[in-house]
Design a protein around this motif. Sequence first.
Motif, PDB file in Angstrom:
ATOM      1  N   CYS A  42       0.842  -1.194   0.000  1.00 14.62           N
ATOM      2  CA  CYS A  42       0.000   0.000   0.000  1.00 14.62           C
ATOM      3  C   CYS A  42       0.874   1.239   0.000  1.00 14.62           C
ATOM      4  O   CYS A  42       2.047   1.197   0.379  1.00 14.62           O
ATOM      5  CB  CYS A  42      -0.975   0.009   1.176  1.00 14.62           C
ATOM      6  SG  CYS A  42      -0.249   0.167   2.812  1.00 14.62           S
ATOM      7  N   ASP A  43       0.291   2.324  -0.452  1.00 13.12           N
ATOM      8  CA  ASP A  43       0.921   3.630  -0.407  1.00 13.12           C
ATOM      9  C   ASP A  43       1.294   3.900   1.058  1.00 13.12           C
ATOM     10  O   ASP A  43       0.488   3.667   1.966  1.00 13.12           O
ATOM     11  CB  ASP A  43      -0.100   4.661  -0.923  1.00 13.12           C
ATOM     12  CG  ASP A  43       0.452   6.058  -1.042  1.00 13.12           C
ATOM     13  OD1 ASP A  43       1.002   6.586  -0.055  1.00 13.12           O
ATOM     14  OD2 ASP A  43       0.305   6.635  -2.132  1.00 13.12           O
ATOM     15  N   SER A  52       9.996   5.913  -3.163  1.00 17.27           N
ATOM     16  CA  SER A  52       9.737   6.275  -4.568  1.00 17.27           C
ATOM     17  C   SER A  52       9.625   5.036  -5.452  1.00 17.27           C
ATOM     18  O   SER A  52      10.226   4.952  -6.514  1.00 17.27           O
ATOM     19  CB  SER A  52      10.846   7.198  -5.097  1.00 17.27           C
ATOM     20  OG  SER A  52      10.835   8.414  -4.404  1.00 17.27           O
ATOM     21  N   ASN A  53       8.816   4.087  -5.012  1.00 21.47           N
ATOM     22  CA  ASN A  53       8.725   2.801  -5.704  1.00 21.47           C
ATOM     23  C   ASN A  53       7.829   2.819  -6.929  1.00 21.47           C
ATOM     24  O   ASN A  53       7.964   1.998  -7.816  1.00 21.47           O
ATOM     25  CB  ASN A  53       8.222   1.727  -4.728  1.00 21.47           C
ATOM     26  CG  ASN A  53       8.348   0.345  -5.296  1.00 21.47           C
ATOM     27  OD1 ASN A  53       9.444  -0.084  -5.638  1.00 21.47           O
ATOM     28  ND2 ASN A  53       7.232  -0.359  -5.415  1.00 21.47           N
ATOM     29  N   GLY A  88       1.060  11.479 -11.131  1.00 21.45           N
ATOM     30  CA  GLY A  88       1.963  12.611 -11.206  1.00 21.45           C
ATOM     31  C   GLY A  88       2.974  12.745 -10.088  1.00 21.45           C
ATOM     32  O   GLY A  88       3.650  13.766  -9.988  1.00 21.45           O
ATOM     33  N   GLU A  89       3.099  11.741  -9.231  1.00 18.06           N
ATOM     34  CA  GLU A  89       4.070  11.840  -8.142  1.00 18.06           C
ATOM     35  C   GLU A  89       4.700  10.482  -7.857  1.00 18.06           C
ATOM     36  O   GLU A  89       4.127   9.435  -8.167  1.00 18.06           O
ATOM     37  CB  GLU A  89       3.404  12.379  -6.877  1.00 18.06           C
ATOM     38  CG  GLU A  89       2.320  11.488  -6.305  1.00 18.06           C
ATOM     39  CD  GLU A  89       1.630  12.091  -5.096  1.00 18.06           C
ATOM     40  OE1 GLU A  89       2.274  12.815  -4.310  1.00 18.06           O
ATOM     41  OE2 GLU A  89       0.439  11.841  -4.927  1.00 18.06           O
ATOM     42  N   TRP A  90       5.882  10.522  -7.275  1.00 17.59           N
ATOM     43  CA  TRP A  90       6.550   9.291  -6.858  1.00 17.59           C
ATOM     44  C   TRP A  90       6.016   8.904  -5.488  1.00 17.59           C
ATOM     45  O   TRP A  90       5.902   9.745  -4.595  1.00 17.59           O
ATOM     46  CB  TRP A  90       8.065   9.476  -6.823  1.00 17.59           C
ATOM     47  CG  TRP A  90       8.620   9.477  -8.203  1.00 17.59           C
ATOM     48  CD1 TRP A  90       8.968  10.556  -8.959  1.00 17.59           C
ATOM     49  CD2 TRP A  90       8.831   8.323  -9.010  1.00 17.59           C
ATOM     50  NE1 TRP A  90       9.387  10.149 -10.194  1.00 17.59           N
ATOM     51  CE2 TRP A  90       9.331   8.780 -10.261  1.00 17.59           C
ATOM     52  CE3 TRP A  90       8.657   6.953  -8.833  1.00 17.59           C
ATOM     53  CZ2 TRP A  90       9.658   7.922 -11.294  1.00 17.59           C
ATOM     54  CZ3 TRP A  90       8.991   6.090  -9.861  1.00 17.59           C
ATOM     55  CH2 TRP A  90       9.479   6.571 -11.073  1.00 17.59           C
ATOM     56  N   VAL A  91       5.689   7.637  -5.351  1.00 13.67           N
ATOM     57  CA  VAL A  91       5.019   7.146  -4.151  1.00 13.67           C
ATOM     58  C   VAL A  91       5.894   6.127  -3.426  1.00 13.67           C
ATOM     59  O   VAL A  91       6.424   5.203  -4.043  1.00 13.67           O
ATOM     60  CB  VAL A  91       3.674   6.480  -4.550  1.00 13.67           C
ATOM     61  CG1 VAL A  91       2.978   5.866  -3.350  1.00 13.67           C
ATOM     62  CG2 VAL A  91       2.773   7.485  -5.239  1.00 13.67           C
ATOM     63  N   ASP A  92       6.033   6.308  -2.113  1.00  9.20           N
ATOM     64  CA  ASP A  92       6.679   5.302  -1.272  1.00  9.20           C
ATOM     65  C   ASP A  92       5.651   4.207  -1.003  1.00  9.20           C
ATOM     66  O   ASP A  92       4.457   4.514  -0.806  1.00  9.20           O
ATOM     67  CB  ASP A  92       7.105   5.897   0.072  1.00  9.20           C
ATOM     68  CG  ASP A  92       8.158   6.996  -0.063  1.00  9.20           C
ATOM     69  OD1 ASP A  92       8.767   7.112  -1.145  1.00  9.20           O
ATOM     70  OD2 ASP A  92       8.355   7.719   0.933  1.00  9.20           O
ATOM     71  N   GLU A  93       6.090   2.955  -0.987  1.00  9.33           N
ATOM     72  CA  GLU A  93       5.163   1.848  -0.734  1.00  9.33           C
ATOM     73  C   GLU A  93       5.632   0.983   0.432  1.00  9.33           C
ATOM     74  O   GLU A  93       6.829   0.749   0.602  1.00  9.33           O
ATOM     75  CB  GLU A  93       5.020   0.975  -1.982  1.00  9.33           C
ATOM     76  CG  GLU A  93       4.215   1.655  -3.071  1.00  9.33           C
ATOM     77  CD  GLU A  93       3.932   0.731  -4.243  1.00  9.33           C
ATOM     78  OE1 GLU A  93       2.744   0.500  -4.511  1.00  9.33           O
ATOM     79  OE2 GLU A  93       4.895   0.250  -4.862  1.00  9.33           O
TER      80      GLU A  93
END
Length: 182
Positions: free
Chosen positions: A134-135, A158-159, A164-169
């Motif tokens: 999950c985010d 930043s997975n 429009g954005e880099w998301v950590d998971e």
Amino acid sequence: MSPKSTLLETPRLRLRTFRDDDVDAFCEYRSHPDVARYQGWSAPVSREAGASDIREYGGTDPSAPGWFMYAIEAKTSGLLIGEIGVHLHENRMQADIGFTLAPAHQGMGLATEALTATVDSYLARGLRRISADCDARNIRSAALLERVGFRFEGLRKSNRHAKGEWVDELFFGMVSECRKPT
């Protein structure tokens, strides 16, 4: 409702195949900005797109490799309130799982109930491992996964690039012999 459409049952819920008449409720909860925020789709979800998704979801088999989408129905109202997706790997020994619940039905233990029933069902079939991600900002989903018995396995910075954005998971897993009794 056809008895064949119900696949799993809990005290308050039916997990079943999707039906054509689910489209309005499906589009409504998927169009809610708080629901769509951490998902792969963008709000609003048109009736045409929702109907197409439901047709696709209705034609799969939960024991076959690939994605299967369970419709979550509240027993008291008969309304569609969410979904659980399970991706069974080709080896039929591991799966990935995800979930969505309409905002009006969150915070009542319904997602815990539905996710627990689904996980237990797949583990009873002999799955060795179930994974979820999950985010990292979605702390409620992370807490739900841990409540059901998933263990935190890591954070990937930043997975994924989404909306429009880099998301950590956050990554979670459950191995059958490590399952906490429910």
